[in-house]
Scaffold this active site. Structure first.
Site, PDB file in Angstrom:
ATOM      1  N   ASN A 100     -49.399   8.850  16.858  1.00  0.00           N
ATOM      2  CA  ASN A 100     -49.973   9.896  16.149  1.00  0.00           C
ATOM      3  C   ASN A 100     -49.471   9.614  14.544  1.00  0.00           C
ATOM      4  O   ASN A 100     -48.351   9.644  14.185  1.00  0.00           O
ATOM      5  CB  ASN A 100     -49.148  11.215  16.444  1.00  0.00           C
ATOM      6  CG  ASN A 100     -49.437  12.307  15.335  1.00  0.00           C
ATOM      7  OD1 ASN A 100     -50.067  12.291  14.658  1.00  0.00           O
ATOM      8  ND2 ASN A 100     -48.479  13.466  15.630  1.00  0.00           N
TER       9      ASN A 100
ATOM     10  N   LYS B 179     -50.151  11.167  11.778  1.00  0.00           N
ATOM     11  CA  LYS B 179     -49.979  12.355  10.960  1.00  0.00           C
ATOM     12  C   LYS B 179     -50.420  12.179   9.670  1.00  0.00           C
ATOM     13  O   LYS B 179     -51.617  11.488   9.565  1.00  0.00           O
ATOM     14  CB  LYS B 179     -48.253  12.574  11.048  1.00  0.00           C
ATOM     15  CG  LYS B 179     -47.482  12.512  12.246  1.00  0.00           C
ATOM     16  CD  LYS B 179     -46.289  12.942  12.132  1.00  0.00           C
ATOM     17  CE  LYS B 179     -45.449  12.888  13.560  1.00  0.00           C
ATOM     18  NZ  LYS B 179     -44.469  13.500  13.840  1.00  0.00           N
TER      19      LYS B 179
ATOM     20  N   HIS C 273     -49.625  20.400  18.621  1.00  0.00           N
ATOM     21  CA  HIS C 273     -48.442  19.763  18.138  1.00  0.00           C
ATOM     22  C   HIS C 273     -47.658  20.441  17.520  1.00  0.00           C
ATOM     23  O   HIS C 273     -47.613  21.612  16.762  1.00  0.00           O
ATOM     24  CB  HIS C 273     -49.003  18.581  17.231  1.00  0.00           C
ATOM     25  CG  HIS C 273     -47.677  17.765  16.770  1.00  0.00           C
ATOM     26  ND1 HIS C 273     -46.728  17.881  15.952  1.00  0.00           N
ATOM     27  CD2 HIS C 273     -47.660  16.334  17.231  1.00  0.00           C
ATOM     28  CE1 HIS C 273     -45.865  16.901  15.973  1.00  0.00           C
ATOM     29  NE2 HIS C 273     -46.403  16.104  16.770  1.00  0.00           N
TER      30      HIS C 273
ATOM     31  N   GLU D 263     -45.686  20.446  14.923  1.00  0.00           N
ATOM     32  CA  GLU D 263     -45.953  20.729  13.496  1.00  0.00           C
ATOM     33  C   GLU D 263     -47.015  21.646  13.435  1.00  0.00           C
ATOM     34  O   GLU D 263     -46.844  22.342  12.207  1.00  0.00           O
ATOM     35  CB  GLU D 263     -45.952  19.293  12.743  1.00  0.00           C
ATOM     36  CG  GLU D 263     -44.665  18.538  12.880  1.00  0.00           C
ATOM     37  CD  GLU D 263     -44.912  17.061  12.913  1.00  0.00           C
ATOM     38  OE1 GLU D 263     -46.255  16.619  12.691  1.00  0.00           O
ATOM     39  OE2 GLU D 263     -44.066  16.516  13.134  1.00  0.00           O
TER      40      GLU D 263
ATOM     41  N   GLU E 176     -43.001  17.104  24.219  1.00  0.00           N
ATOM     42  CA  GLU E 176     -42.189  16.617  22.893  1.00  0.00           C
ATOM     43  C   GLU E 176     -41.128  17.701  22.573  1.00  0.00           C
ATOM     44  O   GLU E 176     -41.562  18.783  21.987  1.00  0.00           O
ATOM     45  CB  GLU E 176     -43.120  16.418  21.876  1.00  0.00           C
ATOM     46  CG  GLU E 176     -44.449  15.532  22.162  1.00  0.00           C
ATOM     47  CD  GLU E 176     -44.738  15.231  20.890  1.00  0.00           C
ATOM     48  OE1 GLU E 176     -44.869  14.021  20.534  1.00  0.00           O
ATOM     49  OE2 GLU E 176     -45.424  15.930  19.952  1.00  0.00           O
TER      50      GLU E 176
ATOM     51  N   GLY F 134     -39.311  12.733  15.031  1.00  0.00           N
ATOM     52  CA  GLY F 134     -38.917  12.402  13.812  1.00  0.00           C
ATOM     53  C   GLY F 134     -37.318  12.344  13.566  1.00  0.00           C
ATOM     54  O   GLY F 134     -36.984  12.404  12.316  1.00  0.00           O
TER      55      GLY F 134
ATOM     56  N   SER G 206     -39.178  10.412  18.880  1.00  0.00           N
ATOM     57  CA  SER G 206     -38.354   9.167  18.821  1.00  0.00           C
ATOM     58  C   SER G 206     -38.375   7.935  19.750  1.00  0.00           C
ATOM     59  O   SER G 206     -37.612   7.432  19.823  1.00  0.00           O
ATOM     60  CB  SER G 206     -36.835   9.578  18.295  1.00  0.00           C
ATOM     61  OG  SER G 206     -36.778  10.555  17.279  1.00  0.00           O
TER      62      SER G 206
HETATM   63  C1  PEP Z   1     -44.790  13.296  17.144  1.00  0.00           C
HETATM   64  O1  PEP Z   1     -44.671  13.912  16.316  1.00  0.00           O
HETATM   65  O2  PEP Z   1     -45.696  13.573  18.036  1.00  0.00           O
HETATM   66  C2  PEP Z   1     -43.611  12.256  17.377  1.00  0.00           C
HETATM   67  C3  PEP Z   1     -43.142  11.928  18.732  1.00  0.00           C
HETATM   68  O3  PEP Z   1     -42.930  11.988  16.366  1.00  0.00           O
HETATM   69  P1  PEP Z   1     -41.759  10.761  16.449  1.00  0.00           P
HETATM   70  O4  PEP Z   1     -42.077   9.431  17.382  1.00  0.00           O
HETATM   71  O5  PEP Z   1     -41.800  10.165  15.067  1.00  0.00           O
HETATM   72  O6  PEP Z   1     -40.483  11.423  16.913  1.00  0.00           O
END
Ligand code: PEP
Length: 253
Positions: free
Chosen positions: A9, A11, A98, A100, A170, A176, A216
């Site tokens: 992703n 973003k 997601h 966000e 997630e 992040g 992460s």
């Molecule tokens: C995400 O936003 O879907 C995600 C998993 O981000 P990150 O790997 O940066 O934690």
């Protein structure tokens, strides 16, 4: 056999030139280094979908997702992008819900259900994201929280529609932040999600549903997380912006 998937992703990152350069590196590495049994997905920002689609056309292992889709069919919805538009430029998957989008765009369960319906109507496969905030985990309510997210959006799909979707777990506290869930925490939640899905649909459909872990994930922790029985791959944010790291994560299976 359920599908193994690693999805990146991107973003709101990259310019057009940077996006093409990243995807051509990924395209080459995936062709040369990745086994056929893993489906790799890249999720660039909307403006780059068509050019990324053209560049990756000859690579059967590499697939394209969008980061969002409108719940509306077409019309006066300034700034929105429809499922038909995405389909017409070669998109196959779409992220729905997601954290966000839930947080910054106030997308609620009903809207997420409608987005999945709109996507499915046009042959796109939704990747439905769920996951708890830190307060819910600290209060030991994380299973209940994620179960409710599934109930409120996914449970309203038909059996046929459910067969087309992918789930991404997630935990928000891991996105992040550099703080990943342990492989055991991922496994117990994935098993719980599969159990909930088996009650909403049926055991075989739930068994066959791909459930990704996100938060992460990096080349150093992917192997342990992906080794768990109910973890079928990952949704990767930050680490998907570096072709070497992303490919090493894909090769962690
Ligand atoms: C995400 O936003 O879907 C995600 C998993 O981000 P990150 O790997 O940066 O934690």
């Amino acid at each position: 056999m359920r599908k193994k998937i690693v999805a990146g992703n991107w973003k709101m990152n990259k310019t057009a030139e940077e996006a093409l350069s990243l995807v051509s590196e990924i395209d080459n590495m995936v062709k040369d280094e990745v086994n056929d049994d893993v489906t790799v997905i890249v999720t660039p920002p909307f403006p780059f979908l068509q050019s990324v689609s053209k560049l990756t056309q000859g690579n059967d292992k590499l697939h394209l997702a969008a980061q969002d889709v409108s719940e509306h069919e077409s019309g006066a919805y300034t700034g929105e992008v429809s499922a038909a538009m995405l389909k017409s430029v070669g998109v196959e998957y779409v992220l729905v819900g997601h954290s966000e989008r839930r947080l910054y765009h106030h997308e609620d369960a009903q809207k997420l259900y409608q987005k999945m319906k709109a996507a499915l109507k046009h042959g796109l496969k939704p990747i439905f994201c769920c996951g708890e905030p830190l307060e819910e985990r600290d209060a030991d309510r994380h299973f209940e929280y994620v179960g409710q997210q599934l109930k409120d959006s996914v449970s309203y799909l038909s059996n046929e529609e459910f067969d087309q979707i992918v789930i991404a777990y997630e935990p928000i506290w891991a996105i992040g932040t550099g703080k990943t869930a342990s492989a055991e925490q991922a496994q117990e939640m994935h098993a719980y999600i599969r159990e909930q899905l088996s009650q909403m649909f049926d055991a075989e459909a739930a068994f066959n549903c791909t459930i990704l872990y996100g938060g992460s994930c990096n080349p150093g922790n992917a192997q342990e997380i992906f080794s768990k029985e109910d973890v079928d791959g990952g949704l990767i944010g930050g680490a998907s912006l570096k072709s070497r790291d992303f490919t090493d994560i894909i090769k962690s299976f």
